[in-house]
Design a protein around this motif. Structure first.
Motif, mmCIF file in Angstrom:
data_model
loop_
_atom_site.group_PDB
_atom_site.id
_atom_site.type_symbol
_atom_site.label_atom_id
_atom_site.label_comp_id
_atom_site.label_asym_id
_atom_site.label_seq_id
_atom_site.Cartn_x
_atom_site.Cartn_y
_atom_site.Cartn_z
ATOM 1 N N GLU A 102 16.090 9.516 42.833
ATOM 2 C CA GLU A 102 16.793 10.674 43.554
ATOM 3 C C GLU A 102 18.144 11.387 43.500
ATOM 4 N N GLY A 103 18.203 12.736 43.343
ATOM 5 C CA GLY A 103 19.622 13.309 43.084
ATOM 6 C C GLY A 103 20.311 13.265 41.451
ATOM 7 N N ALA A 104 19.315 12.571 40.972
ATOM 8 C CA ALA A 104 20.210 12.223 39.787
ATOM 9 C C ALA A 104 19.539 13.418 38.071
ATOM 10 N N VAL A 105 20.063 13.887 37.870
ATOM 11 C CA VAL A 105 20.045 15.210 36.338
ATOM 12 C C VAL A 105 19.612 14.662 34.910
ATOM 13 N N VAL A 106 18.075 14.049 34.189
ATOM 14 C CA VAL A 106 17.680 13.462 33.493
ATOM 15 C C VAL A 106 18.865 14.082 32.345
ATOM 16 N N VAL A 107 19.606 13.550 31.492
ATOM 17 C CA VAL A 107 20.732 13.635 30.468
ATOM 18 C C VAL A 107 20.366 13.482 29.028
ATOM 19 N N GLY A 108 19.439 12.389 29.099
ATOM 20 C CA GLY A 108 18.524 11.243 27.601
ATOM 21 C C GLY A 108 17.864 11.142 27.543
ATOM 22 N N ARG A 109 17.108 9.956 26.827
ATOM 23 C CA ARG A 109 16.348 9.120 26.894
ATOM 24 C C ARG A 109 16.859 7.971 27.705
ATOM 25 N N THR A 110 16.408 7.829 29.320
ATOM 26 C CA THR A 110 16.545 6.516 30.157
ATOM 27 C C THR A 110 17.771 6.794 30.447
ATOM 28 N N LEU A 111 18.477 8.124 30.416
ATOM 29 C CA LEU A 111 19.685 8.763 31.280
ATOM 30 C C LEU A 111 19.783 9.612 31.935
ATOM 31 N N ALA A 112 20.250 8.940 33.111
ATOM 32 C CA ALA A 112 20.100 10.185 34.383
ATOM 33 C C ALA A 112 20.798 10.391 35.190
ATOM 34 N N LEU A 113 22.079 10.926 35.153
ATOM 35 C CA LEU A 113 23.283 11.165 36.016
ATOM 36 C C LEU A 113 23.165 11.608 37.549
ATOM 37 N N ASP A 114 23.822 11.450 38.750
ATOM 38 C CA ASP A 114 23.732 12.025 39.853
ATOM 39 C C ASP A 114 25.686 12.640 39.533
ATOM 40 N N ASP A 115 26.079 12.859 40.511
ATOM 41 C CA ASP A 115 27.462 13.663 41.147
ATOM 42 C C ASP A 115 28.476 12.178 40.869
ATOM 43 N N GLN A 116 27.711 10.668 41.725
ATOM 44 C CA GLN A 116 28.674 9.848 41.677
ATOM 45 C C GLN A 116 28.995 8.977 40.520
ATOM 46 N N LEU A 129 29.550 -8.982 30.231
ATOM 47 C CA LEU A 129 30.130 -8.057 32.342
ATOM 48 C C LEU A 129 28.993 -6.355 32.025
ATOM 49 N N ILE A 130 28.207 -7.463 32.916
ATOM 50 C CA ILE A 130 27.386 -6.152 33.286
ATOM 51 C C ILE A 130 27.498 -5.496 34.956
ATOM 52 N N SER A 131 27.216 -4.250 35.076
ATOM 53 C CA SER A 131 26.625 -3.872 36.384
ATOM 54 C C SER A 131 25.442 -2.925 36.121
ATOM 55 N N ASN A 132 25.048 -2.338 37.499
ATOM 56 C CA ASN A 132 23.619 -1.618 37.383
ATOM 57 C C ASN A 132 24.072 -0.697 37.380
ATOM 58 N N SER A 133 25.622 -0.140 37.764
ATOM 59 C CA SER A 133 26.097 1.515 38.163
ATOM 60 C C SER A 133 27.961 1.197 37.555
ATOM 61 N N PRO A 134 27.832 2.999 36.820
ATOM 62 C CA PRO A 134 29.911 2.709 36.694
ATOM 63 C C PRO A 134 30.628 3.179 38.095
ATOM 64 N N GLN A 135 29.224 3.026 39.306
ATOM 65 C CA GLN A 135 30.412 3.051 40.144
ATOM 66 C C GLN A 135 31.554 1.753 40.551
ATOM 67 N N VAL A 136 30.801 0.612 39.942
ATOM 68 C CA VAL A 136 31.008 -0.803 40.512
ATOM 69 C C VAL A 136 32.009 -0.991 39.156
ATOM 70 N N PHE A 137 31.843 -0.596 38.000
ATOM 71 C CA PHE A 137 33.390 -0.420 37.149
ATOM 72 C C PHE A 137 34.315 0.454 37.730
ATOM 73 N N ALA A 138 33.964 1.047 38.174
ATOM 74 C CA ALA A 138 35.210 2.253 38.916
ATOM 75 C C ALA A 138 36.435 1.549 39.930
ATOM 76 N N GLU A 139 35.534 1.378 40.743
ATOM 77 C CA GLU A 139 36.165 0.530 42.232
ATOM 78 C C GLU A 139 36.047 -0.761 41.074
ATOM 79 N N MET A 140 36.134 -1.740 39.864
ATOM 80 C CA MET A 140 37.086 -2.774 39.833
ATOM 81 C C MET A 140 38.144 -2.389 39.214
ATOM 82 N N VAL A 141 37.966 -1.443 38.381
ATOM 83 C CA VAL A 141 39.257 -0.986 37.964
ATOM 84 C C VAL A 141 40.046 -0.786 38.831
ATOM 85 N N LYS A 142 39.312 0.138 40.015
ATOM 86 C CA LYS A 142 40.831 0.974 40.862
ATOM 87 C C LYS A 142 41.365 -0.830 41.932
ATOM 88 N N ASN A 143 40.294 -1.319 41.491
ATOM 89 C CA ASN A 143 41.417 -3.214 42.373
ATOM 90 C C ASN A 143 41.876 -3.600 41.121
#
Length: 167
Positions: free
Chosen positions: A111-125, A80-94
């Motif tokens: 844009e708007g993401a903070v680089v926190v590791g190799r190939t890992l950037a997060l934004d507030d969402q 089970l794969i998505s390109n966004s953690p928001q999709v998983f959060a929405e699925m759990v809420k549903n």
């Protein structure tokens, strides 16, 4: 459990998925969830080609919980794969129950993401989605390939918080 890997990966299906993860976790097909994916006809064609001889289903966020339930009840093994953690959060809420483990692979700079590791950037969402998932008892680990050491959400969160404090 017939969903053998639950993963956030901005590239969805690619070499690491096919050559590394499919060697350590059984797979008969992919369940891909994401409105941005299902609305992109070129990307859907590329993903179907990348899946090779494995089955692939690409579904909207709204269809996700139903498809997760069907996948969990199947005799076949799915990633089970998505390109966004928001999709998983929405699925759990549903009401989706995909288990208590979420693996996170590449989430590259945008844009708007903070680089926190190799190939890992997060934004507030992303941050809010991971916080919600963790509050629901889901163990979030950051790991590009199976051979790498996992990083916990606690570790990544601390780095994000310190990077945001500097801004």
């Amino acid at each position: 459990m017939t969903i053998t890997l639950v993963r956030v990966d901005d590239r969805v299906i690619h070499g690491q998925t096919m050559t590394r993860w499919s060697k350590v976790r059984p797979i008969d097909g992919f369940l891909i969830v994401g409105d941005s994916i299902i609305q992109d006809s070129l990307r859907k064609k590329v993903l179907k080609a990348a899946a090779g001889n494995l089955k692939i289903g690409i579904y909207s966020n709204a269809e996700g919980p139903t498809k997760v339930k069907q996948g969990m009840e199947s005799k076949k093994n799915f990633f089970l794969i998505s390109n966004s953690p928001q999709v998983f959060a929405e699925m759990v809420k549903n009401g989706a129950d995909f288990g208590k483990e979420l693996n996170v692979g590449p989430m590259n700079t945008r844009e708007g993401a903070v680089v926190v590791g190799r190939t890992l950037a997060l934004d507030d969402q992303d941050y809010d989605a991971f916080e919600y998932l963790a509050s629901q008892g889901i163990d979030i680990s950051f790991q590009l390939i199976p051979e790498e050491e996992k990083k916990s959400w606690h570790e990544v969160k601390a780095k994000y918080d310190s990077m945001k404090a500097k801004v």
